[in-house]
Design a protein around this motif. Structure first.
Motif, mmCIF file in Angstrom:
data_model
loop_
_atom_site.group_PDB
_atom_site.id
_atom_site.type_symbol
_atom_site.label_atom_id
_atom_site.label_comp_id
_atom_site.label_asym_id
_atom_site.label_seq_id
_atom_site.Cartn_x
_atom_site.Cartn_y
_atom_site.Cartn_z
ATOM 1 N N LYS A 1 -10.286 13.771 50.977
ATOM 2 C CA LYS A 1 -10.805 12.530 50.394
ATOM 3 C C LYS A 1 -11.761 12.825 49.240
ATOM 4 O O LYS A 1 -11.774 12.126 48.216
ATOM 5 C CB LYS A 1 -11.524 11.713 51.472
ATOM 6 N N GLN A 2 -12.561 13.843 49.402
ATOM 7 C CA GLN A 2 -13.508 14.231 48.360
ATOM 8 C C GLN A 2 -12.771 14.587 47.082
ATOM 9 O O GLN A 2 -13.151 14.153 45.980
ATOM 10 C CB GLN A 2 -14.325 15.427 48.860
ATOM 11 N N GLN B 1 -1.938 22.033 49.543
ATOM 12 C CA GLN B 1 -0.963 21.125 48.939
ATOM 13 C C GLN B 1 -1.244 19.654 49.242
ATOM 14 O O GLN B 1 -0.551 18.775 48.728
ATOM 15 C CB GLN B 1 0.448 21.468 49.420
ATOM 16 N N ASN B 2 -2.230 19.385 50.085
ATOM 17 C CA ASN B 2 -2.463 18.004 50.526
ATOM 18 C C ASN B 2 -2.627 17.039 49.370
ATOM 19 O O ASN B 2 -1.988 15.984 49.314
ATOM 20 C CB ASN B 2 -3.704 17.940 51.422
ATOM 21 N N ALA B 3 -3.534 17.361 48.457
ATOM 22 C CA ALA B 3 -3.822 16.434 47.359
ATOM 23 C C ALA B 3 -2.588 16.221 46.493
ATOM 24 O O ALA B 3 -2.252 15.081 46.131
ATOM 25 C CB ALA B 3 -4.994 16.955 46.531
ATOM 26 N N GLY C 1 -12.273 12.611 43.152
ATOM 27 C CA GLY C 1 -12.718 13.315 41.959
ATOM 28 C C GLY C 1 -14.064 13.985 42.089
ATOM 29 O O GLY C 1 -14.669 14.374 41.080
ATOM 30 N N PHE C 2 -14.548 14.146 43.319
ATOM 31 C CA PHE C 2 -15.838 14.798 43.524
ATOM 32 C C PHE C 2 -15.648 16.308 43.687
ATOM 33 O O PHE C 2 -14.568 16.788 44.041
ATOM 34 C CB PHE C 2 -16.540 14.251 44.764
ATOM 35 N N GLY C 3 -16.705 17.049 43.477
ATOM 36 C CA GLY C 3 -16.667 18.480 43.697
ATOM 37 C C GLY C 3 -16.642 18.828 45.166
ATOM 38 O O GLY C 3 -17.047 18.033 46.021
ATOM 39 N N ASP C 4 -16.171 20.030 45.476
ATOM 40 C CA ASP C 4 -16.105 20.520 46.850
ATOM 41 C C ASP C 4 -17.526 20.867 47.305
ATOM 42 O O ASP C 4 -18.124 21.834 46.836
ATOM 43 C CB ASP C 4 -15.201 21.750 46.906
ATOM 44 N N TYR C 5 -18.058 20.084 48.235
ATOM 45 C CA TYR C 5 -19.452 20.259 48.631
ATOM 46 C C TYR C 5 -19.636 19.851 50.090
ATOM 47 O O TYR C 5 -19.129 18.818 50.531
ATOM 48 C CB TYR C 5 -20.369 19.421 47.737
ATOM 49 N N ALA C 6 -20.367 20.664 50.847
ATOM 50 C CA ALA C 6 -20.797 20.357 52.225
ATOM 51 C C ALA C 6 -19.629 20.193 53.192
ATOM 52 O O ALA C 6 -19.715 19.423 54.143
ATOM 53 C CB ALA C 6 -21.669 19.096 52.252
#
Length: 546
Positions: free
Chosen positions: A468-469, A530-532, A473-478
């Motif tokens: 979902k992140q 490959q999910n996205a 369009g968000f960065g990979d975080y937490a």
């Protein structure tokens, strides 16, 4: 009779065979009464797992499962399980203890208002204030939990009330039949179906009942109307049927959504608003016929024009008897959707990459499981792949939760399935995040001598939220997690741990674990890279091309 003995007699009269839970000081009178009862007390390592097991028992049998906790922290630990049962329409009764209500020497120690806490997430919650009220309260709690729409109920038994003496008599269950749909509404639905050119049957969570399943299967076989399902409607009609059009696992953009968009009439059977909407209505675009035990909960995206309110099985039987396949029904576009879906689902089924792609994981599991065997999912990104790619042939054989969608429920639900059906294979599929939320129940599995395999899909992250992140369009975080050595972890509880070293090794290992007695855990690294691309973009582009 002592009140706690009467309470247990009332549970026996309701047919209770198991109580799952963690007892405390305030339950000791009830526990002593259970010691002399044929009801089996199953002690879990956490109250949440006890609640998930009770809810799953209710889901599989239609009779309320029962769980138990003490007051205070024990009762608060049941809250998530209560919401799980309530949103998922699973009949369940929670029993909690409490300090004496007439004379207590401990002040407010551990005391919270459990009844009030449970009110928003149950159908019925009461404190028992006199032993004479036990028969009526127990009978009502079971009745309310099981009637449509099923859900959670709660009774609080204070310590001093449990010790009272009384001479109250048990109340027998009353004969109850579900109402049936009005005949004029059935005629209106029949006429609408006769006029339609592209009718579609869409099966939701509320149709997941044994008699409803049989009648829906017969409706499809007799009239030849194509069907699809929501996640919790999977398996109500055999998904190996040539008229199957898929599952609304994604919110939009999949092949099934193209079929839904092309339908000029939708028979929405068992629609439950707790599930994500499988389609959005637009005024004037199509006729939607609501078929359910309860009337439609209307909102901006669901406002059916015809409602058949009553027993689903009876409604489908009457519709089938009044209808003949129409010569102007045109299912040619649906045939194209089905072919494209089946072609796409087969992609990746034999991909040799390791860590394994979820497509191959699902395909290998489907190959190892029989039609009656249980696959019990926790909550994570893999759930979407199972909902799309795993064809369920029978109701409640793919146990997933698309209502509360809580992590931590997969292993306890598999435990309940294994306890109820030792003759069937049972597989719990958990992400590493969800598994660790109730992993201590491996000890319960071993102690109960269950035959159960746990598959931990390890990506060392919160995979669903990471997807979902990225989608937003968000960065990979937490999102990154650490994990124990799952093989050694399982072995420390007395289970057997396994770790395949290739994609080719997984299916034979799984088949061997399922064939052997005891508790097995498989630590399987999985590749979600490959999910996205597939779920967010490729599926939509290919479906739109139809």
């Amino acid at each position: 009779m002592k009140a706690s003995d009467l309470f247990v007699r009332a549970l026996e009269a309701e047919g209770v065979e198991y109580i799952f839970g963690v007892p405390g000081e305030e339950n000791l009178d009830l526990l002593e009464s259970l010691r002399h009862s044929p009801i089996r007390m199953v002690v879990t390592r956490h109250e949440q797992a006890a609640g998930f097991m009770a809810a799953t028992l209710g889901r599989l049998t239609g009779k309320p499962g029962v769980c138990l906790s003490t007051l205070g922290p024990g009762a608060t630990n049941l809250v998530t399980a209560a919401a799980y049962a309530q949103l998922g329409a699973m009949p369940m009764l929670m029993l909690t203890g409490q300090k004496p209500i007439r004379s207590s020497k401990q002040g407010a120690f551990q005391i919270i208002d459990v009844v009030d806490m449970m009110r928003p997430i149950t159908k019925y919650t009461r404190q028992i204030v006199a032993a004479a009220g036990i028969p009526a309260k127990v009978r009502e709690a079971f009745r309310r939990a099981a009637e449509e729409r099923p859900g959670a109920t709660h009774l609080e038994l204070p310590e001093d009330i449990a010790r009272e003496d009384c001479d109250a008599l048990l109340l027998p269950a009353s004969l109850s039949r579900r109402p049936v749909a009005d005949q004029k509404a059935v005629v209106m639905a029949r006429r609408a179906l006769e006029k339609a050119r592209r009718p579609l049957l869409l099966i939701g969570a509320g149709a997941n009942r044994k008699t409803s399943s049989r009648m829906l299967q017969r409706f499809v076989d007799t009239l030849g109307v194509p069907f699809c399902a929501t996640q919790m409607g999977k398996g109500v009609v055999d998904e190996n049927h040539p008229l199957w059009l898929g599952c609304a696992a994604l919110s939009d953009g999949d092949y099934v959504h193209r079929a839904i968009a092309a339908a000029d009439l939708i028979l929405m059977v068992g629609h439950d608003v707790v599930e994500k909407p499988p389609f959005f209505m637009r005024e004037g675009r199509r006729t939607v016929i609501h078929i359910n035990y309860v009337s439609a909960e209307v909102d901006s995206v669901y406002f059916p024009q015809i409602e058949l309110v009553g027993d689903i099985a009876n409604t489908m039987w009457r519709l089938q008897n009044e209808l003949e396949p129409s010569p102007h029904w045109d299912f040619s576009f649906f045939d194209r959707v089905r072919q494209a879906l089946c072609d796409q689902v087969r992609e990746g089924n034999d991909d040799p990459r390791f860590p394994m792609l979820p497509q191959r994981v699902v395909a290998d599991i489907r190959q190892c499981m029989g039609e009656q065997d249980f696959v019990c999912l926790d909550n994570g990104i893999y759930k979407l792949w199972f909902a799309r790619n795993y064809r369920a042939a029978r109701p409640n054989t793919l146990l997933l939760d698309n209502a509360l969608a809580t992590m931590g429920a997969g292993l306890p639900s598999a435990m309940a399935a294994a306890l109820l059906h030792p003759e069937r294979k049972v597989l719990a599929v958990c992400g590493d995040g969800g598994f660790m939320m109730n992993s201590q129940e491996l000890e319960t599995c071993v102690r109960l001598r269950l035959n159960l395999t746990v598959l931990v899909l390890r990506d060392d992250a919160l995979g669903m939220i990471r997807w979902k992140q990225e989608e937003m369009g968000f960065g990979d975080y937490a999102m990154t997690l650490g994990n124990p050595d799952f093989v050694k972890y399982a072995e420390s509880y007395g289970a057997r741990g396994h770790r395949p070293d290739s994609a080719q090794a997984f299916a034979p290992l799984l088949a061997r674990c399922l064939a052997e007695d005891g508790v097995h855990l498989i630590d399987l690294p999985v590749d979600y890279s490959q999910n996205a691309r597939i779920l967010n973009h490729e599926l939509r582009e290919r479906a739109d091309a139809l």
